[in-house]
Every structure is written in structure tokens, then in C-alpha cells.
Design an enzyme around this catalytic site. Structure first.
Site, mmCIF file in Angstrom:
data_model
loop_
_atom_site.group_PDB
_atom_site.id
_atom_site.type_symbol
_atom_site.label_atom_id
_atom_site.label_comp_id
_atom_site.label_asym_id
_atom_site.label_seq_id
_atom_site.Cartn_x
_atom_site.Cartn_y
_atom_site.Cartn_z
ATOM 1 N N ASP A 1 -3.912 6.089 0.176
ATOM 2 C CA ASP A 1 -3.693 5.797 1.589
ATOM 3 C C ASP A 1 -4.564 6.682 2.483
ATOM 4 O OD1 ASP A 1 -1.889 4.361 3.498
ATOM 5 O OD2 ASP A 1 -1.326 6.394 4.076
ATOM 6 N N HIS B 1 -0.382 -5.469 3.764
ATOM 7 C CA HIS B 1 0.802 -5.210 4.590
ATOM 8 C C HIS B 1 0.454 -4.700 5.991
ATOM 9 C CE1 HIS B 1 -0.519 -1.423 3.114
ATOM 10 N NE2 HIS B 1 0.304 -0.793 3.931
ATOM 11 N N ASP B 2 -0.829 -4.458 6.261
ATOM 12 C CA ASP B 2 -1.252 -3.991 7.587
ATOM 13 C C ASP B 2 -1.959 -5.077 8.389
ATOM 14 O OD1 ASP B 2 -0.361 -1.389 7.119
ATOM 15 O OD2 ASP B 2 -2.317 -0.707 6.383
ATOM 16 N N ASP C 1 13.823 -4.687 -4.201
ATOM 17 C CA ASP C 1 14.012 -3.554 -5.111
ATOM 18 C C ASP C 1 13.303 -3.773 -6.446
ATOM 19 O OD1 ASP C 1 15.762 -5.367 -6.460
ATOM 20 O OD2 ASP C 1 17.348 -4.804 -5.050
ATOM 21 N N ASP D 1 0.899 3.636 -4.829
ATOM 22 C CA ASP D 1 0.318 4.126 -3.585
ATOM 23 C C ASP D 1 0.409 5.652 -3.542
ATOM 24 O OD1 ASP D 1 -0.497 3.746 -0.693
ATOM 25 O OD2 ASP D 1 0.277 1.738 -1.111
ATOM 26 N N GLU E 1 -8.198 3.592 0.616
ATOM 27 C CA GLU E 1 -8.145 2.829 1.878
ATOM 28 C C GLU E 1 -8.950 3.599 2.910
ATOM 29 O OE1 GLU E 1 -5.123 1.509 5.406
ATOM 30 O OE2 GLU E 1 -5.141 3.500 4.523
ATOM 31 N N ASP F 1 21.465 -6.195 -0.693
ATOM 32 C CA ASP F 1 21.526 -5.306 0.480
ATOM 33 C C ASP F 1 20.480 -5.675 1.534
ATOM 34 O OD1 ASP F 1 19.204 -4.436 -0.697
ATOM 35 O OD2 ASP F 1 19.767 -2.318 -0.791
HETATM 36 O O1 TEU Z 1 -2.951 2.546 6.972
HETATM 37 C C1 TEU Z 1 -3.873 3.331 7.647
HETATM 38 C C2 TEU Z 1 -4.838 2.636 8.524
HETATM 39 O O2 TEU Z 1 -5.895 3.164 8.755
HETATM 40 C C3 TEU Z 1 -4.573 1.360 9.171
HETATM 41 O O3 TEU Z 1 -4.639 0.254 8.378
HETATM 42 C C4 TEU Z 1 -3.382 1.380 10.063
HETATM 43 O O4 TEU Z 1 -2.190 1.202 9.400
HETATM 44 C C5 TEU Z 1 -3.496 0.274 11.024
HETATM 45 O O5 TEU Z 1 -4.699 0.393 11.646
HETATM 46 C C6 TEU Z 1 -2.388 0.343 12.017
HETATM 47 O O6 TEU Z 1 -2.112 -0.965 12.366
HETATM 48 C C7 TEU Z 1 -2.159 3.150 6.018
HETATM 49 C C8 TEU Z 1 -1.070 2.228 5.510
HETATM 50 O O7 TEU Z 1 -1.646 1.132 4.884
HETATM 51 C C9 TEU Z 1 -0.183 1.873 6.657
HETATM 52 O O8 TEU Z 1 0.788 0.942 6.301
HETATM 53 C C10 TEU Z 1 0.444 3.147 7.161
HETATM 54 O O9 TEU Z 1 1.185 2.875 8.321
HETATM 55 C C11 TEU Z 1 -0.590 4.208 7.471
HETATM 56 O O10 TEU Z 1 -1.560 4.335 6.472
HETATM 57 C C12 TEU Z 1 0.058 5.551 7.577
HETATM 58 O O11 TEU Z 1 0.430 5.994 6.311
#
Ligand code: TEU
Length: 556
Positions: free
Chosen positions: A199, A327-328, A29, A98, A254, A25
Site C-alpha cells: 500500500d 477498491h479505490d 469474512d 496487503d 501501489e 453480521d
Molecule cells: O490508496 C492510496 C492512494 O494513493 C489512493 O488510491 C487513494 O486511496 C485515493 O486516491 C483516495 O481516493 C491506498 C489504499 O488503496 C486505500 O484504500 C487507502 O485508503 C489508502 O491507501 C490509505 O491506506
């Protein structure tokens, strides 16, 4: 210093949406992940962190949760999750998940109730305020652009959202909310999960009265919600209510903008809050005045100063988490290394550092094969809500130069690192037989797992060796940290020491050859480094360190 499994772990972050799609898809997954556990085991990974996989409208790729106890349909079922957990445990791997509880989705039943009326029993689960002089309750801004307040016509109040308006902030002042969170945690721990990546972990406690923030910051109001007045109390409560009953689980928070003094409080063992936090200083160095989209050049002595400070100061009472990417963040080789001529050397050099420092290393998916930033051609190709909002704000509203804004996006966008995992040379890099939810990086024919497994000199095999070194030498985990030549603009040089053993590391962060003289006090028994990232090693007698060269020596 006390020993724990999570100090000795090497953690691999999986972003499920982009890891492996088993059913065509176009979305990764659980079954896809299960099919790749052996691969992770071959690398030497012993702990996996899964980014959110809960039911979600996906305004922010699962960081907007509408049911904490259901699985996102595209990823599979709860039975699939349990199978993954079992398969991981069968391989002696731990699995952490998470925990996203600063906010929920606006489609979470709590919020749907909360917005119904001012006297709804769920009203106080979120942060609702009356307009102030006919306008927003304060001047706080959202991480994803614009005001952090959204007006609701029905009840004529605003609700707070530090992220998108589909991510309303929970009200942690409300004890019932905290109890709900603790119940959710227990539920997942009782299933057998091994811990949490938490998070936005330092933003639950907002200053009472929600005062206006200082102007001039990229994020207005942050001094009133980052590391706020009750945050440590909340974590001690969470520890007492939940974590203390599961002594073998781990937590990592985080914590954007966390000062080291605060990090010590979160992670000091005697305070019983969290095990680790992710600090952000080395990933914000390339910003100008806190503006993520105004890119600044990084200067190595500055980067070293930050990294060394955390090594020397946090290790004494707390514990570091070590990361280059997630991932950020953009891909590390494109940001701190060279994703052209020296891609392999520089990726190896960066991970030499990550795996020879004190703390727990986190490897984001694809980093182990040196995946690079994606060059999307057009703004419409970025699925990330952050980028779409940024474009609307800076280019459409503020009329900033689109080329400049686009260049910054190409450098920093989170989607750079969210493209599908590159497994092999087949269509869609072997990630999916369908149409992937996000474009595949066209360089997958050269950069992929199959190629890395075939090549004995690949980044993969090099990192595998580094992980082995870490597992076999406690000095790499627990050793003290001493830096040399801190002013040097090219090299990062340090010595780790633990119970009579020493490990000496030399890293060249530039594409130039650099002259190097051994510090006198470092005595070698063996001229050959234990690990080095070129085919041959450099003679210590007359040393010129080659571009992005890395060498690790073990001294008895
Ligand atoms: O990230 C929060 C955060 O403070 C940052 O890394 C933020 O995503 C970044 O500055 C924006 O570019 C966490 C997660 O890791 C992120 O993927 C989410 O979007 C965010 O929280 C909201 O849940």
C-alpha cells in the site's frame, strides 16, 4: 525475458468486507471467501489478493491497522486465515496479502506509546514536529482533506498523516521501524502467504526537512514525499533483508503518480526492488488539473497513448500490472464502457483488452459479472471517510454547489465498487442473511453470479475464455506490443508477437459503428476471430466494427 509464475498469473482482488458473509453480521469474512474458492477456480483465477483483514478500528476500512499479526474479528480468526490459505493452495491458487506500512492506526500500540512523551522509545517511530511560528510545520495536505498535520496537546507537537488523522505516518528514516516491517513480512511469509500488494508504496521516503510544497496542486507537498530520495534504497534493503530469502513470492507496489522512469527503477529485475507497480495514469485521466472531484471527459487517443506507452516502455526492463478497477476506483463498465444498453458488450471489450496486454492482469471482485457503479441517493449513505470529509470541505466549508459535488461523488466515489458482491437473486444479493454494512446495488436481480453462470454468453464466461486463451498462448503474456491507428478516436488496435506467433486485437471503445481497414502487414489465416463479444463475428473483407465490439485473432 525471464519467465515467472507471477507474470503468468491472473490475479483476483477480494475486498473481504464486501465479498461473502458466512455468519449473518452483514460483513464479509474468511469462511465466506472459502465458500467461494471453487467459483474463482471456475473463472480460471490462480492468484488472490486480499485487501487488509488485520485488526483495525476501521477508520479507513482496514487500511488503518492496530495490530499486524491479529485478524479483524468480524472476518474471523487466524485459524480461519490459515484454513483459507490451505484451501487456496489445495486448489493450486496463490494468496497475496496487503502490506500497509506507510502508516498505522493511531490505536496501534506503537503510536499509543509514541504520543505519551517526547522521550518515549517509540517517539521516533512516527514523524513528530514542533509548530513553526505557532502554526503547522509545513503546508502539506492529506489525501483525505485538510492539513496532513494533527496537533497533540500533551506534547505540544504535530504528527504527520498523509491519510486520515487516525493513520499516522511511520518514520521510515528510523532503522528500527524498517526492521519491524521486515519482521512482520517474514511472519506472514513464514505462514505460507505468497506475496504482498504494498500500500502507498512510493511515499515512505520524505524529503529531509519536510519543506513546504508548491501551491496549486490538489495534494500540496507531494513532490516531497512521492518517490522520495531514499525510496529505492528502502526497497533494496527490503529485498536483501526479506524478499531475497523467499524467491518464489511476488510483490506489487501501489504507486500513485509514478512516472514511468521511476516505475522502471522499482520493477527492473537487476535492481532487486519490486516485481510490479500499479501506475495511475489511466485512472487519473478523467480529473481536471489533478482534482479528482472535478471530472473531465476522457479522450480515447489520450487513454491509448498512456496504455501504449506503458506497454512499449516498461515491458523491456520491468513488468506491467494491468487493471481497470479496484477498491479505490469506480466500476470500470460505468467509467470506460457503457453501463446501460451496451453493458455486456462494453464490459467484455474492456476485459478483452486487459487480458490481451503484456503484464499481469488484476480483476477486482464483481468486475467479472459486469457490476456497475452504485447510485446512492444521499450523501449519508456513503460510508467512506474520504467522501464524508470531501462533503464537509467542499459543500459545508467552501459552499460549493452540492449538486455538482454530489454528481462527482456518484461518478468517482470508492464506495461505488465497495457494495456487496452480487451472488444471486435472493435478498441482499445472497451476500448476507443480515443487514449489509453498505447498501446492496438494487440491480442485483439482473446482475449476479448465478445468472452469469447460467448464461453461456455472460461476461463471466467470456472472461473465463479470455483467461484460458492467456494460459494457452504465451504470446498473450510475453508478446511484444505494436499499436495501429493511434490517432483513431474510437478504436484501439494492436498486434502482439512472440516467437513466431501473433495475436491481433481490435476494440471499439464507443457506442457507434466504425469503419475499419485491416493494416496491410497483418496477414490472416483464419477469418474467424478466436474470441469475439457479439454472437457472430464481423467479416474482415468489409469491416464495420459494431458498438463496443471486440475481436481477438490468433495468427500463426
Ligand atoms: O490508496 C492510496 C492512494 O494513493 C489512493 O488510491 C487513494 O486511496 C485515493 O486516491 C483516495 O481516493 C491506498 C489504499 O488503496 C486505500 O484504500 C487507502 O485508503 C489508502 O491507501 C490509505 O491506506
Amino acid at each position: 525475458m525471464k519467465k515467472y509464475w507471477w507474470k503468468e498469473a491472473v490475479i483476483y482482488q477480494i475486498y473481504p468486507r464486501s465479498f461473502m458473509d458466512s455468519d449473518g453480521d452483514g460483513i464479509g469474512d474468511f469462511q465466506g471467501i472459502i465458500s467461494k474458492l471453487d467459483y474463482l477456480q471456475t473463472l480460471g483465477i490462480d492468484t488472490i489478493w486480499l485487501s487488509p483483514f488485520y485488526k483495525s478500528p476501521n477508520d479507513d476500512n482496514g487500511y488503518d491497522i492496530s495490530d499486524y499479526q491479529s485478524i479483524m474479528e468480524e472476518f474471523g480468526t487466524l485459524a480461519d486465515f490459515k484454513e483459507l490459505l490451505k484451501e487456496a493452495h489445495n486448489r493450486k491458487m496463490k494468496l497475496i496479502i496487503d502490506l500497509v506500512v506507510n502508516h498505522t492506526s493511531d490505536e496501534h500500540p506503537w503510536f499509543l506509546e509514541s504520543k505519551k512523551s517526547k522521550d518515549n522509545p517509540y517517539r521516533d517511530y512516527y514523524i513528530w514536529k514542533d509548530p513553526k511560528n505557532g502554526a503547522k510545520p509545513n503546508n502539506w495536505t492529506s489525501y483525505f482533506w485538510g492539513s496532513a498535520w494533527e496537533y497533540d496537546d500533551l506534547t505540544e507537537q504535530y504528527y504527520l498523516h498523509l491519510f486520515t488523522k487516525k493513520q499516522p505516518d511511520l518514520n521510515w528514516e528510523n532503522e528500527t521501524v524498517r526492521k519491524e516491517v521486515y519482521d512482520i513480512m517474514r511472519w506472514w511469509l513464514d505462514l505460507g502467504t505468497d506475496g504482498f500488494r504494498i500500500d502507498v508504496a512510493n511515499m515512505y521516503s520524505k524529503v529531509p526537512g519536510l519543506p513546504d510544497g508548491e501551491l496549486g496542486n490538489y495534494m500540496t507537498g507531494k513532490e516531497h514525499f512521492q518517490n522520495g530520495p531514499r525510496i529505492h534504497e528502502f526497497y533494496r534493503e527490503m529485498h536483501k533483508e526479506v524478499l531475497s530469502h523467499y524467491p518464489d513470492v511476488m510483490t506489487v507496489g501501489e504507486t500513485a503518480d509514478v512516472p514511468i522512469e521511476e516505475a522502471k527503477k522499482y520493477t527492473s529485475e537487476d535492481r532487486q526492488e519490486l516485481n510490479m507497480v500499479f501506475q495511475f495514469e489511466h485512472v487519473t485521466l478523467d480529473e481536471t488539473d489533478g482534482d479528482r472531484w472535478n471530472i473531465a471527459k476522457m479522450y480515447l487517443p489520450e487513454l491509448k497513448k498512456i496504455l501504449t506507452k506503458w506497454q512499449v516502455e516498461l515491458g523491456k526492463c520491468g513488468w506491467n500490472s494491468l487493471y481497470w478497477a479496484n477498491h479505490d476506483q469506480p466500476r470500470s463498465v460505468s467509467r470506460y464502457g457503457d453501463d446501460g444498453q451496451y453493458r455486456k458488450e462494453s464490459a467484455k471489450m474492456l476485459y478483452t483488452m486487459l487480458l490481451t496486454m503484456q503484464g499481469t492482469p488484476y480483476i477486482y471482485q464483481g468486475e467479472e459479472i459486469g457490476m456497475t457503479n452504485m447510485k446512492f441517493d444521499h450523501i449519508t449513505e456513503y460510508p467512506d471517510v474520504e467522501i464524508q470529509n470531501l462533503w464537509k470541505q467542499r459543500v459545508i466549508k467552501e459552499k460549493k454547489d452540492p449538486h455538482k459535488v454530489f454528481a462527482a461523488i456518484q461518478y468517482r466515489a470508492r464506495d461505488n465498487a465497495r457494495t456487496p458482491m452480487q451472488w444471486d437473486e435472493s435478498p441482499n444479493a445472497g451476500f448476507s442473511s443480515g443487514i449489509p454494512w453498505i447498501k446492496v446495488n438494487p440491480n442485483y436481480k439482473e446482475i449476479n453470479v448465478a445468472e452469469s453462470l447460467r448464461d453461456p454468453n455472460s461476461i463471466f464466461h467470456y472472461i473465463q475464455k479470455l483467461i484460458k486463451l492467456r494460459k494457452e498462448n504465451e504470446v498473450a503474456i510475453y508478446g511484444d506490443f505494436k499499436e495501429y491507428y493511434n490517432e483513431n478516436e474510437s478504436l484501439y488496435v494492436y498486434l502482439r508477437s512472440y516467437e513466431g506467433k501473433q495475436m491481433f486485437v481490435i476494440l471499439n471503445f464507443t457506442g457507434e459503428s466504425v469503419k475499419f481497414f485491416m493494416p496491410e502487414e497483418v496477414v490472416f489465416v483464419n477469418a474467424e476471430p478466436y474470441i469475439y463479444n457479439y454472437q457472430d463475428y464481423t467479416d474482415l473483407g468489409n469491416m464495420t466494427v459494431r458498438p463496443y465490439e471486440a475481436a481477438v485473432y490468433l495468427l500463426e
